[in-house]
Design an enzyme around this catalytic site. Structure first.
Site: not given
Length: 321
Positions: A232, A261, A280
């Site tokens: 993360r 993000e 991601h």
């Protein structure tokens, strides 16, 4: 008598949906990604499979009083209102394990890209530039440090052994693991980093892992070492990472996750030559839904229907994973 209700906020194929219907033929199944399909059913849902951001506010406002179990479609749970769900005794199970193959493949894709300069050669190809780019490294017999030896870490360790690598692991318990030559606890991180040619972060985001990597950690790494984060974004202090890359305190970084993000266009990470980024997507796979439904959700659903707690990937609220 009202039917028991489940929300599946995903678009499943017919074969997977039929497997679920066979187990709960009398249930009302609300299925689809579009919030308009399920938003008016949250207050009646007993099970939610697939957490969406649009569910958070109704749950905060108390619409989930009938909710007993949430099966997430991701390994992380930091987007959920955990304090409220814990107070209401809602059981949470995650998709941990679905990602082991695709993420470990991404990790080695990044390692090989850096070591064999694949990213450099792609850029040179675009410019029709024929140059060896001083390529000479290989990953065989190097040392890889896996920070977080869960299911992804285990698969990464197994692949590393095929390259003849020395594998060092870090996990909270410090318990040994197959394919890991030496295991350390999280508070021994500073002892591990100087030994590694590659540092791989596969941790979940918790109060203990937030900001785990900053200036001190990057200073402890070899200047020839590469840093990979598929855990993360907030585990890493991004400004400290950029500074370390600028100063060549580390050789490069492969990043699939970020503090914010989507990554803002103003971030310097976009233009750094020693950074490879993916949006991601390291966990994406053609088998995602199948693995989640058949290996996690259906076994858990069978337990739930028999009056037991779902067992696979059951969240420990105190640990945060």
């Amino acid at each position: 008598m009202n039917k028991r209700k489940i929300i599946i906020s995903q678009d499943l194929n017919e074969q997977l949906l039929n497997q679920i219907k066979e187990l709960i033929p009398e249930w009302n199944i609300i299925i689809g990604r579009n919030p308009a399909i399920w938003k008016n059913h949250i207050h009646e849902a007993e099970i939610i499979a697939g957490w969406k951001a649009e569910m958070k506010q109704p749950i905060i406002q108390g619409e989930g009083k009938n909710l007993k179990w949430v099966q997430t479609w991701s390994a992380g749970v930091n987007a959920l209102p955990l304090d409220i769900l814990e107070k209401d005794h809602v059981q949470i199970t995650t998709a941990n394990g679905v990602h082991a193959y695709p993420i470990s493949e991404t990790i080695f894709g990044l390692l090989l890209a850096f070591t064999r300069k694949i990213d450099t050669y792609v850029k040179q190809q675009q410019k029709k530039n024929w140059h060896h780019a001083h390529m000479k490294q290989e990953i065989h017999n190097k040392t890889i440090g896996i920070i977080g030896v869960g299911k992804i870490g285990k698969e990464t360790a197994k692949i590393a052994k095929a390259f003849g690598m020395t594998v060092i692991g870090v996990r909270q318990s410090g318990m040994p693991e197959e394919f890991v030559d030496e295991m350390f606890k999280q508070d021994q991180l500073q002892d591990v980093l100087p030994k590694c040619d590659y540092v791989i972060v596969t941790l979940p985001l918790t109060s203990k892992t937030r900001n785990m990597f900053g200036t001190d950690e990057f200073n402890s790494m070899k200047s020839s070492a590469f840093f990979i984060n598929v855990g993360r974004g907030p585990i890493v202090i991004e400004t400290d990472l950029i500074q370390a890359l600028d100063a060549h305190q580390i050789a490069g970084a492969g990043l699939d996750v970020f503090e914010t993000e989507p990554l803002p266009e103003t971030s310097r990470l976009w233009e750094m030559d020693n950074v490879i980024m993916t949006p991601h997507t390291s966990g994406n796979t053609e088998f995602y839904d199948q693995r989640l439904i058949e290996e996690i959700f259906i076994p858990n659903l069978k337990n739930y229907l028999s009056g037991e707690s779902p067992e696979i990937n059951l969240l420990n609220y105190k640990k945060g994973y």
